[in-house]
Every structure is written in structure tokens, then in C-alpha cells.
Motif scaffolding. Sequence first.
Motif, PDB file in Angstrom:
ATOM      1  N   ILE A 168     -12.354   3.429 109.367  1.00 34.97           N
ATOM      2  CA  ILE A 168     -11.557   3.132 111.236  1.00 34.97           C
ATOM      3  C   ILE A 168      -9.978   3.075 111.318  1.00 34.97           C
ATOM      4  O   ILE A 168      -9.478   3.482 111.760  1.00 34.97           O
TER       5      ILE A 168
ATOM      6  N   TYR B 268      -9.325   7.528 112.023  1.00 38.52           N
ATOM      7  CA  TYR B 268      -9.655   7.469 113.559  1.00 38.52           C
ATOM      8  C   TYR B 268      -9.447   6.949 114.332  1.00 38.52           C
ATOM      9  O   TYR B 268      -7.734   7.641 115.156  1.00 38.52           O
ATOM     10  N   PHE B 269      -9.392   5.108 114.247  1.00 36.34           N
ATOM     11  CA  PHE B 269      -8.168   4.677 115.462  1.00 36.34           C
ATOM     12  C   PHE B 269      -6.914   4.490 115.517  1.00 36.34           C
ATOM     13  O   PHE B 269      -5.901   4.619 116.374  1.00 36.34           O
TER      14      PHE B 269
ATOM     15  N   SER C 180      -5.081   0.068 115.181  1.00 28.47           N
ATOM     16  CA  SER C 180      -6.672   0.185 114.652  1.00 28.47           C
ATOM     17  C   SER C 180      -7.980  -0.475 115.008  1.00 28.47           C
ATOM     18  O   SER C 180      -8.422  -0.107 116.284  1.00 28.47           O
ATOM     19  N   VAL C 181      -7.464  -1.695 114.632  1.00 28.10           N
ATOM     20  CA  VAL C 181      -8.679  -2.716 115.200  1.00 28.10           C
ATOM     21  C   VAL C 181      -8.539  -3.451 117.088  1.00 28.10           C
ATOM     22  O   VAL C 181      -9.389  -3.603 117.233  1.00 28.10           O
TER      23      VAL C 181
ATOM     24  N   ARG D 115      -6.818  -0.881 118.648  1.00 24.11           N
ATOM     25  CA  ARG D 115      -7.800   0.027 119.490  1.00 24.11           C
ATOM     26  C   ARG D 115      -8.976  -0.521 119.589  1.00 24.11           C
ATOM     27  O   ARG D 115      -9.744   0.675 120.911  1.00 24.11           O
ATOM     28  N   MET D 116      -9.710  -0.319 118.762  1.00 26.74           N
ATOM     29  CA  MET D 116     -11.490   0.223 118.727  1.00 26.74           C
ATOM     30  C   MET D 116     -11.623  -1.052 119.326  1.00 26.74           C
ATOM     31  O   MET D 116     -13.205  -0.979 120.133  1.00 26.74           O
ATOM     32  N   GLU D 117     -11.478  -1.916 119.866  1.00 27.93           N
ATOM     33  CA  GLU D 117     -11.699  -3.034 120.827  1.00 27.93           C
ATOM     34  C   GLU D 117     -11.681  -2.826 122.114  1.00 27.93           C
ATOM     35  O   GLU D 117     -12.573  -2.949 122.571  1.00 27.93           O
TER      36      GLU D 117
ATOM     37  N   LEU E 248     -11.766   0.318 123.220  1.00 31.02           N
ATOM     38  CA  LEU E 248     -12.802   1.302 122.968  1.00 31.02           C
ATOM     39  C   LEU E 248     -13.844   1.053 122.818  1.00 31.02           C
ATOM     40  O   LEU E 248     -14.955   0.881 124.221  1.00 31.02           O
ATOM     41  N   LEU E 249     -14.365  -0.236 121.626  1.00 31.19           N
ATOM     42  CA  LEU E 249     -16.228  -0.561 122.029  1.00 31.19           C
ATOM     43  C   LEU E 249     -15.976  -1.236 123.141  1.00 31.19           C
ATOM     44  O   LEU E 249     -17.613  -1.794 123.501  1.00 31.19           O
TER      45      LEU E 249
ATOM     46  N   LYS F  26     -20.217  -2.065 125.175  1.00 36.79           N
ATOM     47  CA  LYS F  26     -20.695  -3.316 124.087  1.00 36.79           C
ATOM     48  C   LYS F  26     -22.416  -3.333 124.325  1.00 36.79           C
ATOM     49  O   LYS F  26     -22.781  -3.954 124.020  1.00 36.79           O
TER      50      LYS F  26
ATOM     51  N   SER G  45     -22.371  -1.226 114.859  1.00 39.83           N
ATOM     52  CA  SER G  45     -22.047  -2.312 114.586  1.00 39.83           C
ATOM     53  C   SER G  45     -21.927  -3.385 113.877  1.00 39.83           C
ATOM     54  O   SER G  45     -21.829  -3.945 112.808  1.00 39.83           O
TER      55      SER G  45
END
Length: 270
Positions: free
Chosen positions: A157, A160-161, A229-230, A232-234, A236-237, A241, A250
Motif C-alpha cells: 500500500i 504503490y499509493f 497512502s491511505v 490517496r487510496m481512499e 481512488l477507491l 466503490k 478489500s
Amino acid sequence: NLNGHIISHISSGHYMWLGYFFLPLFFLFIFELLEKGNTAILPIKLSFVLFAIFLQGSFHIYVWCLIFMVLLMIFSRKYLKPISLAILFSFLLLSFRLFPAFITYWDQLYTHTRGYFSIQNLLESLIIIKDAFYKVSGGYYGWCEYNMYIDILGLGIIAYFGVYFIFKKLPELKSLDYPELNAPILVMSILSMSRIYWIITRLPIPLLNSENVVTRFIIIPILSLLIISVARMEKLLYKIKDNITVKLLSIFGIIMLFSSLKTHLNVWKV
């Protein structure tokens, strides 16, 4: 996230690591500085967080925060004033603790300043569970001082992010691009490796010459990248969703990460 750093230190009896739990506030105000710029109250808020960290006995964590702030100030001169004020205010708040120590230990020099001795050693600390009695081949400390366990999923994670999107720019992530942090994160990561920091400890500079277990530095870059990271992940996801595959992956990822962190916690249980 119950990573290896905090679990192993508390399990080893380092009660002064409780100041670690003020780091979310520290990073909150650092990111507030990056996003909103300098405000009159921000240096005061930062100084009180540093004050609280120190009062837990977390002298070393206080020093890492100062190093990170100074690096940010060096590489981004526009933050010179707020960071300088925050450090100055924290010195004034802590004068009753700091100045006696400065007078007593200003010339104390460490001869054994060591960090991670290889990239492999650093990767092992991040993704492999080892107990407190593990003998590190080629290492100087017990595994407590190397352990940064976040599991391979956590590392993925962050890689990547947190790292990949430094180089791959996406319009939707523009608001979560923090180029000012790239150099401080890189420098602190390098300082945690081998004996590079030894040069600094040879200089009679109060606070800086107090750090000899520099593997500990890596927690500041890791937490910085984790927060980025978290976020950016939020972002993009959220766009995907409603994708059933994403939902299943997930759920599977959460279960696996929880399981590995719980296993690590049991291994280090007192």
C-alpha cells in the motif's frame, strides 16, 4: 496501526515510547501547514504537541520530530518562519528540562551509531515476523530496534499509493501531492541506514548528538507515507466503490492484514 515499531518497543519495556501516540497530532499540524500555509496559531499548536511528546519521556521521538521539521524547513524555505517559531516555542516550554541536559551532556559523543545495515535487513523488518530473541546476523542490536513490521500488504500500500504516485501524476490526486515532504522522507530514511548519522554525533550539537540507535528514524518516514497512502487510496477507491471485485478484494485484504498484525502482536505479547 499496531506496527512493529511501537509494539516491540512497548513489549520490551520502553514505556517512554508512549509519546508515540501524539504523532498523529504532530502530522495533523504538519499537513495543515502544507495545505493551508502559515497561520499565527500553527507554530503554537506544533510546539504544544512537541511539549506533550517530551513530557511522556519520549525524548528521542521529540528529536526525530525536530529533525523532520528542520529538513522540511531546509528543503522548503517558505516554512522557515513557522517551523523556527514552533521549535523555539517548544524549547521555551521545555526549558526546565532541556537546558540542564544541554549543560550536562553537550559534549557527549557516541561511538556506536548504527542503523539498518542493508536493504534486505530493512525489508525483513517490514514484512517478516520475528520475536524478541531473534539474533540478527550482522546486526548490532536486538530485533526490537529493527522491527518495523507492517506486513507485505502494508508495504505494498505504501509503495504503490505513497511512492509510485510521486512519479505518476493523476489529476484527481493533485490535492494530495506533497512534494515538500519527498526530500525530508528520503533523507530520514537514508539516515536510518548503516552508520551515516555517525558523522553528526561526532559534533557537540545538543539533541542531535543524542541519537545512536538510528534504525528508529524510519518510523517518521513510514508514518508520513502511511498517511499520504491511505488518503490517496481512499480517493481512488471511491471512484470504483461499486465494483464487486474491488469490494471482495478489500474485505480479503482487511482480513489478511488484521490477521498478520494480530499474529505479530501475539508473538511480542509480554
